[in-house]
Write a protein that holds these residues in place. Structure first.
Motif, PDB file in Angstrom:
ATOM      1  N   TYR A   9      34.000  94.932  26.990  1.00 23.09           N
ATOM      2  CA  TYR A   9      32.887  95.822  26.625  1.00 23.09           C
ATOM      3  C   TYR A   9      32.091  96.116  27.880  1.00 23.09           C
ATOM      4  N   HIS A  17      24.536  97.173  21.822  1.00 20.09           N
ATOM      5  CA  HIS A  17      24.761  96.151  20.807  1.00 20.09           C
ATOM      6  C   HIS A  17      23.572  95.204  20.698  1.00 20.09           C
ATOM      7  N   TRP A  18      23.130  94.662  21.840  1.00 23.25           N
ATOM      8  CA  TRP A  18      22.103  93.611  21.761  1.00 23.25           C
ATOM      9  C   TRP A  18      20.720  94.172  21.495  1.00 23.25           C
ATOM     10  N   ARG A  68      24.320 105.566  20.378  1.00 25.61           N
ATOM     11  CA  ARG A  68      25.396 104.575  20.462  1.00 25.61           C
ATOM     12  C   ARG A  68      26.722 105.148  19.977  1.00 25.61           C
ATOM     13  N   ARG A  77      37.998 101.269  22.448  1.00 26.08           N
ATOM     14  CA  ARG A  77      37.463 100.049  21.825  1.00 26.08           C
ATOM     15  C   ARG A  77      38.320  98.875  22.241  1.00 26.08           C
ATOM     16  N   HIS A  96      32.383  95.449  11.292  1.00 26.64           N
ATOM     17  CA  HIS A  96      31.810  96.325  12.324  1.00 26.64           C
ATOM     18  C   HIS A  96      31.492  97.709  11.765  1.00 26.64           C
ATOM     19  N   LEU A  99      28.462  97.563   9.602  1.00 27.57           N
ATOM     20  CA  LEU A  99      27.247  97.470  10.424  1.00 27.57           C
ATOM     21  C   LEU A  99      26.916  98.809  11.070  1.00 27.57           C
ATOM     22  N   TYR A 100      27.947  99.513  11.542  1.00 28.94           N
ATOM     23  CA  TYR A 100      27.687 100.846  12.117  1.00 28.94           C
ATOM     24  C   TYR A 100      27.009 101.744  11.084  1.00 28.94           C
ATOM     25  N   ILE A 103      23.201 100.922  10.328  1.00 36.13           N
ATOM     26  CA  ILE A 103      22.121 101.324  11.248  1.00 36.13           C
ATOM     27  C   ILE A 103      21.752 102.795  11.056  1.00 36.13           C
ATOM     28  N   HIS A 162      29.133  88.193  10.224  1.00 32.55           N
ATOM     29  CA  HIS A 162      29.412  88.626  11.603  1.00 32.55           C
ATOM     30  C   HIS A 162      28.990  87.533  12.603  1.00 32.55           C
ATOM     31  N   ILE A 163      27.796  86.987  12.400  1.00 32.81           N
ATOM     32  CA  ILE A 163      27.307  85.949  13.316  1.00 32.81           C
ATOM     33  C   ILE A 163      28.143  84.676  13.151  1.00 32.81           C
ATOM     34  N   THR A 177      35.651  85.789  22.706  1.00 30.03           N
ATOM     35  CA  THR A 177      35.111  86.846  21.838  1.00 30.03           C
ATOM     36  C   THR A 177      33.620  87.095  22.089  1.00 30.03           C
ATOM     37  N   ARG A 180      32.824  88.226  25.698  1.00 29.84           N
ATOM     38  CA  ARG A 180      33.199  89.616  25.950  1.00 29.84           C
ATOM     39  C   ARG A 180      32.038  90.555  25.587  1.00 29.84           C
TER      40      ARG A 180
HETATM   41  C1  HEM Z   1      22.686  87.671  17.072  1.00 31.22           C
HETATM   42  C2  HEM Z   1      23.681  87.927  16.428  1.00 31.22           C
HETATM   43  C3  HEM Z   1      24.955  88.641  16.811  1.00 31.22           C
HETATM   44  C4  HEM Z   1      26.022  88.151  17.473  1.00 31.22           C
HETATM   45  C5  HEM Z   1      26.204  86.740  18.022  1.00 31.22           C
HETATM   46  C6  HEM Z   1      26.999  89.225  17.592  1.00 31.22           C
HETATM   47  C7  HEM Z   1      28.221  89.143  18.209  1.00 31.22           C
HETATM   48  C8  HEM Z   1      29.151  90.149  18.346  1.00 31.22           C
HETATM   49  C9  HEM Z   1      30.387  90.047  19.044  1.00 31.22           C
HETATM   50  C10 HEM Z   1      30.892  88.802  19.733  1.00 31.22           C
HETATM   51  C11 HEM Z   1      31.033  91.239  18.956  1.00 31.22           C
HETATM   52  C12 HEM Z   1      32.367  91.608  19.545  1.00 31.22           C
HETATM   53  C13 HEM Z   1      33.431  91.408  18.535  1.00 31.22           C
HETATM   54  C14 HEM Z   1      34.815  91.725  19.067  1.00 31.22           C
HETATM   55  O1  HEM Z   1      34.984  91.830  20.265  1.00 31.22           O
HETATM   56  O2  HEM Z   1      35.714  91.848  18.222  1.00 31.22           O
HETATM   57  C15 HEM Z   1      30.175  92.119  18.191  1.00 31.22           C
HETATM   58  C16 HEM Z   1      30.473  93.434  17.878  1.00 31.22           C
HETATM   59  C17 HEM Z   1      29.690  94.224  17.083  1.00 31.22           C
HETATM   60  N1  HEM Z   1      28.458  93.873  16.542  1.00 31.22           N
HETATM   61 FE1  HEM Z   1      27.496  92.126  16.771  1.00 31.22          FE
HETATM   62  N2  HEM Z   1      26.498  90.342  16.970  1.00 31.22           N
HETATM   63  C18 HEM Z   1      25.251  90.025  16.481  1.00 31.22           C
HETATM   64  C19 HEM Z   1      24.419  90.854  15.779  1.00 31.22           C
HETATM   65  C20 HEM Z   1      24.739  92.121  15.371  1.00 31.22           C
HETATM   66  C21 HEM Z   1      23.907  92.942  14.528  1.00 31.22           C
HETATM   67  C22 HEM Z   1      22.530  92.547  13.964  1.00 31.22           C
HETATM   68  C23 HEM Z   1      24.562  94.100  14.336  1.00 31.22           C
HETATM   69  C24 HEM Z   1      24.094  95.216  13.464  1.00 31.22           C
HETATM   70  C25 HEM Z   1      23.639  96.214  13.612  1.00 31.22           C
HETATM   71  C26 HEM Z   1      25.839  94.034  15.079  1.00 31.22           C
HETATM   72  C27 HEM Z   1      26.799  95.037  15.140  1.00 31.22           C
HETATM   73  C28 HEM Z   1      27.998  94.953  15.818  1.00 31.22           C
HETATM   74  C29 HEM Z   1      28.982  96.031  15.864  1.00 31.22           C
HETATM   75  C30 HEM Z   1      28.847  97.390  15.199  1.00 31.22           C
HETATM   76  C31 HEM Z   1      30.033  95.567  16.679  1.00 31.22           C
HETATM   77  C32 HEM Z   1      31.315  96.334  17.034  1.00 31.22           C
HETATM   78  C33 HEM Z   1      31.130  96.994  18.345  1.00 31.22           C
HETATM   79  C34 HEM Z   1      32.296  97.882  18.712  1.00 31.22           C
HETATM   80  O3  HEM Z   1      33.431  97.375  18.800  1.00 31.22           O
HETATM   81  O4  HEM Z   1      32.079  99.079  18.905  1.00 31.22           O
HETATM   82  N3  HEM Z   1      25.886  92.802  15.686  1.00 31.22           N
HETATM   83  N4  HEM Z   1      29.022  91.423  17.832  1.00 31.22           N
END
Ligand code: HEM
Ligand code: HEM
Length: 394
Positions: A9, A17-18, A68, A77, A96, A99-100, A103, A162-163, A177, A180
């Motif tokens: 990423y 993302h963050w 985004r 991706r 994912h 979540l998309y 938002i 997800h978390i 993971t 990344r």
């Molecule tokens: C603090 C908590 C969170 C952690 C530890 C976290 C962790 C991650 C990680 C590790 C990935 C990568 C997954 C992969 O490579 O397959 C990811 C992707 C993603 N996360 Fe989170 N996340 C958190 C919170 C959120 C929240 C609150 C949202 C909601 C809006 C979110 C939305 C997404 C989306 C949409 C992706 C996919 C991104 C893409 O591939 O385009 N995450 N997250």
């Protein structure tokens, strides 16, 4: 590295993302805090700040979400790290997509709710408070609130999964993971492929169809009306205001200053046969703009919006002659109630009523501007003009 590659990423994706993750988590916390805070005279000011913060963060999330997605579609991706675990990969990708979508769904349903009701907590953004084409309507606000609430539950459950998944990878499996997404480390075999791309997307669409469909049907009557904090109690009856303008003109040091309220709601019952009816207008005084004296006008000397966020006019409508009508009743402003008569013209064409009229108030009747006992700085009269179009709902 700013851009994504097949197994990493890039900086922009990680920043999106963050930033969005923190804002979404903060907004869930604020929303829940608001929901479970008792509504008393002591908590009103706190809730106003809380909801303004909540709404402003939510609209920020929506703006970032648009950017985004524009960015994401221009990027590769990163591939799944364990493509051989087909179900796990499918579930992670479906989450994912959920979540998309969230938002967008959460902020939009919140914003529709805000636009449809006379809220007491403005969005702190310089652009408009209200979405176009959304009428002030109690029932629409209730529907949007239900969508917001049910979608919020789906979002919270998905984030929890997800978390948990991210932590499982980081703590138990110690693969790349989380790293990344956290610091842009490379992980996964770039030649691996995603699971069949459309399957997780389809699963997410089904989840959202059930969520929104459920909110509009089975959950609609079950929504806790008492918890819908900001809404005024009365139902919209008869006529729905489609658009309108509520303006005031004051005289300041001899010069006229005109401004208006952006946020107000009129519930009108009117029978064209008899020319009688009633009106209740709730005005969000925090939505006042009055040229360069806006802040002063909202301050404790005048509209005192912190303590009196709403003004209410209630009256009975009577036809005087053809288009000429009056609404005779009371206006409650800064906690003072005083009799007021509004003169207006009402024209009916093809089920649309066009109303235009006004009244002249004396600020002293409401004890407004007591520190200005003569007219040298601020005149006594305040001219109120109202223009609106309304349509009949069956
Ligand atoms: C603090 C908590 C969170 C952690 C530890 C976290 C962790 C991650 C990680 C590790 C990935 C990568 C997954 C992969 O490579 O397959 C990811 C992707 C993603 N996360 Fe989170 N996340 C958190 C919170 C959120 C929240 C609150 C949202 C909601 C809006 C979110 C939305 C997404 C989306 C949409 C992706 C996919 C991104 C893409 O591939 O385009 N995450 N997250
Ligand atoms: C990321 C975006 C958002 C998230 C995650 C979120 C989440 C929540 C949650 C969990 C609640 C408490 C549960 C409930 O009463 O429904 C809530 C309440 C509320 N939210 Fe949001 N929200 C978001 C955006 C917005 C926006 C943009 C607005 C308005 C412009 C808004 C307006 C409200 C209002 C008015 C309430 C109180 C609902 C009621 O009294 O029934 N929200 N939100």
């Amino acid at each position: 590295m700013i851009a994504n590659t097949d197994n990493r990423y890039g900086l922009v994706a990680r920043l999106f993302h963050w930033t969005i993750a923190i804002l979404v988590l903060a907004d869930i916390a604020l929303g829940l805090l608001g929901k479970f805070t008792p509504r008393t005279g002591d908590t009103v000011a706190f809730l106003q700040v809380l909801y303004s913060t909540h709404k402003t963060i939510g609209v920020t999330v929506l703006s970032l979400a648009v950017l985004r997605v524009i960015w994401a579609v221009s990027q590769p991706r990163p591939v799944p790290i364990h493509p051989e675990r087909r179900f796990e990969t499918f579930a992670a990708e479906a989450a994912h997509w959920v979540l998309y979508a969230a938002i967008f769904v959460l902020p939009l349903s919140g914003w529709v709710m805000h636009s449809a009701e006379v809220g007491f907590a403005p969005i702190w953004w310089p652009f408009t408070q209200n979405l176009p084409f959304i009428p002030k309507s109690e029932s629409l606000a209730m529907t949007a609130a239900t969508v917001h609430w049910i979608s919020g539950i789906v979002l919270a459950v998905t984030i929890a999964a997800h978390i948990s998944g991210a932590l499982k990878h980081a703590v138990l499996e110690r693969d790349g993971t989380l790293a990344r997404m956290w610091n842009g480390r490379e992980a996964g075999n770039g030649s691996a492929t995603h699971v069949k791309k459309s399957a997780p997307l389809l699963a997410a669409l089904v989840i959202w169809a059930f969520t929104i469909g459920g909110a509009l049907t089975v959950f609609a009557p079950a929504h806790d009306v008492a918890a819908t904090s900001q809404r005024s109690a009365q139902q919209t009856a008869g006529w729905v205001v489609r658009n309108g303008n509520l303006s005031i003109t004051i005289t300041q040091i001899g010069a006229q200053v005109t401004g208006g309220f952006e946020n107000w709601q009129a519930d009108i019952v009117y029978d064209p046969e008899t020319g009688t009816g009633s009106v209740k207008t709730v005005i969000d005084t925090t939505s006042l703009t009055l040229g360069s004296v806006t802040d002063q006008a909202k301050g404790p000397e005048f509209f005192d919006v912190t303590n009196h966020a709403q003004a209410v006019f209630e009256g009975d409508i009577l036809r005087i002659d053809e288009a000429k009508h009056t609404a005779t009743g009371t206006l409650t402003l800064v906690g003072q109630t005083f009799p007021v008569t509004l003169d207006f013209d009402l024209e009916l064409t093809n089920g649309t009523a066009t109303v235009s009229g006004g009244t002249l108030l004396d600020r002293r009747d409401f004890g407004i501007g007591a520190a200005y006992p003569d007219e040298s700085s601020v005149g006594f009269s305040v001219e109120v003009l109202i223009e609106l179009t309304a349509t009949l709902i069956e």
